[in-house]
Design a protein around this motif. Sequence first.
Motif, short mmCIF file in Angstrom:
data_model
loop_
_atom_site.label_atom_id
_atom_site.label_comp_id
_atom_site.label_asym_id
_atom_site.label_seq_id
_atom_site.Cartn_x
_atom_site.Cartn_y
_atom_site.Cartn_z
N ARG A 40 -3.26 15.64 -14.98
CA ARG A 40 -2.80 14.26 -15.21
C ARG A 40 -2.24 13.61 -13.95
O ARG A 40 -2.17 12.39 -13.85
N THR A 41 -1.85 14.39 -12.97
CA THR A 41 -1.25 13.86 -11.75
C THR A 41 -2.29 13.46 -10.71
O THR A 41 -1.93 13.14 -9.58
N HIS A 42 -3.57 13.49 -11.08
CA HIS A 42 -4.65 13.18 -10.14
C HIS A 42 -5.56 12.09 -10.70
O HIS A 42 -5.63 11.89 -11.92
N TYR A 102 -2.42 31.02 -12.07
CA TYR A 102 -2.07 29.62 -12.32
C TYR A 102 -1.80 28.90 -11.00
O TYR A 102 -2.28 27.79 -10.76
N THR A 103 -1.05 29.55 -10.11
CA THR A 103 -0.74 28.96 -8.81
C THR A 103 -2.01 28.78 -7.98
O THR A 103 -2.19 27.75 -7.33
N THR A 104 -2.89 29.77 -8.01
CA THR A 104 -4.15 29.67 -7.28
C THR A 104 -4.98 28.50 -7.79
O THR A 104 -5.55 27.72 -7.01
N PHE A 105 -5.06 28.33 -9.11
CA PHE A 105 -5.80 27.20 -9.68
C PHE A 105 -5.14 25.87 -9.30
O PHE A 105 -5.83 24.94 -8.89
N ALA A 106 -3.82 25.78 -9.43
CA ALA A 106 -3.11 24.54 -9.09
C ALA A 106 -3.33 24.18 -7.62
O ALA A 106 -3.56 23.00 -7.29
N ASP A 107 -3.26 25.16 -6.75
CA ASP A 107 -3.48 24.91 -5.32
C ASP A 107 -4.89 24.38 -5.08
O ASP A 107 -5.09 23.43 -4.33
N TRP A 108 -5.89 25.01 -5.70
CA TRP A 108 -7.26 24.56 -5.55
C TRP A 108 -7.42 23.13 -6.08
O TRP A 108 -8.03 22.29 -5.43
N TYR A 109 -6.87 22.86 -7.25
CA TYR A 109 -7.01 21.53 -7.85
C TYR A 109 -6.37 20.48 -6.96
O TYR A 109 -6.93 19.40 -6.74
N ASN A 110 -5.19 20.78 -6.43
CA ASN A 110 -4.50 19.84 -5.56
C ASN A 110 -5.27 19.59 -4.26
O ASN A 110 -5.21 18.48 -3.72
N ARG A 111 -5.98 20.59 -3.77
CA ARG A 111 -6.77 20.43 -2.55
C ARG A 111 -8.04 19.63 -2.77
O ARG A 111 -8.54 18.97 -1.85
N THR A 112 -8.59 19.68 -3.98
CA THR A 112 -9.92 19.11 -4.22
C THR A 112 -9.93 17.83 -5.04
O THR A 112 -11.00 17.29 -5.28
N HIS A 113 -8.78 17.36 -5.49
CA HIS A 113 -8.70 16.14 -6.28
C HIS A 113 -7.68 15.18 -5.66
O HIS A 113 -6.64 15.62 -5.16
N ILE A 114 -7.98 13.91 -5.73
CA ILE A 114 -7.12 12.89 -5.14
C ILE A 114 -5.91 12.65 -6.05
O ILE A 114 -6.08 12.36 -7.23
N PRO A 115 -4.70 12.76 -5.49
CA PRO A 115 -3.51 12.52 -6.31
C PRO A 115 -3.40 11.04 -6.69
O PRO A 115 -3.95 10.17 -6.01
N LEU A 116 -2.70 10.77 -7.77
CA LEU A 116 -2.47 9.38 -8.18
C LEU A 116 -1.65 8.67 -7.13
O LEU A 116 -0.75 9.24 -6.52
N SER A 117 -1.96 7.40 -6.95
CA SER A 117 -1.16 6.57 -6.07
C SER A 117 -0.02 6.00 -6.87
O SER A 117 -0.22 5.25 -7.81
N GLN A 118 1.20 6.38 -6.51
CA GLN A 118 2.38 5.96 -7.27
C GLN A 118 2.97 4.65 -6.76
O GLN A 118 3.69 3.99 -7.44
N GLY A 119 2.72 4.33 -5.57
CA GLY A 119 3.31 3.11 -5.01
C GLY A 119 2.78 2.86 -3.62
O GLY A 119 1.94 3.58 -3.11
N SER A 120 3.30 1.84 -3.02
CA SER A 120 2.87 1.53 -1.67
C SER A 120 4.07 1.12 -0.84
O SER A 120 5.08 0.67 -1.37
N ILE A 121 3.91 1.27 0.44
CA ILE A 121 4.97 0.88 1.36
C ILE A 121 4.64 -0.51 1.87
O ILE A 121 3.52 -0.77 2.34
N THR A 122 5.60 -1.41 1.78
CA THR A 122 5.39 -2.77 2.31
C THR A 122 6.42 -3.02 3.39
O THR A 122 7.55 -2.55 3.33
N PHE A 123 6.00 -3.77 4.38
CA PHE A 123 6.89 -4.10 5.47
C PHE A 123 7.16 -5.57 5.50
O PHE A 123 6.43 -6.39 5.12
#
Length: 123
Positions: A40-42, A102-123
């Motif tokens: 869900r975080t990707h 579980y950790t091995t799967f989570a690491d692989w998933y995090n490496r191969t899927h784009i995380p959700l964009s939670q916000g943006s930095i504005t200047f």
Amino acid sequence: MTVNEAIARCDEMTGDGSGREAKLRWLSDIESMIYEEIVRTHEGAPDRSEWKPIAEEDGERELFAQDPYGELYVFYLMMRFHLLLQDMSQYNNAAALFAAAYTTFADWYNRTHIPLSQGSITF
């Protein structure tokens, strides 16, 4: 890995002492945890409303973690089985194997899927 494959692999190692209904419930638990903590975080994650608990007729349903990471389901089922039997030595062994998988799967998933964009930095 499918539901039936996970249950069959677990039964090969532990026997069928806990019954299929309990294993289906445990698989639903771990699938829900994988969805909430990892998938869900990707980007591109299926909507939660599309997810349903695993039922008897879902034997050919594909689980989130596919081989070579699918062994995490087998280790989770074994862990729950040994907890049910109160065999703490075997439980601890299965829990350590599950945690590593579980950790091995989570690491692989995090490496191969784009995380959700939670916000943006504005200047």
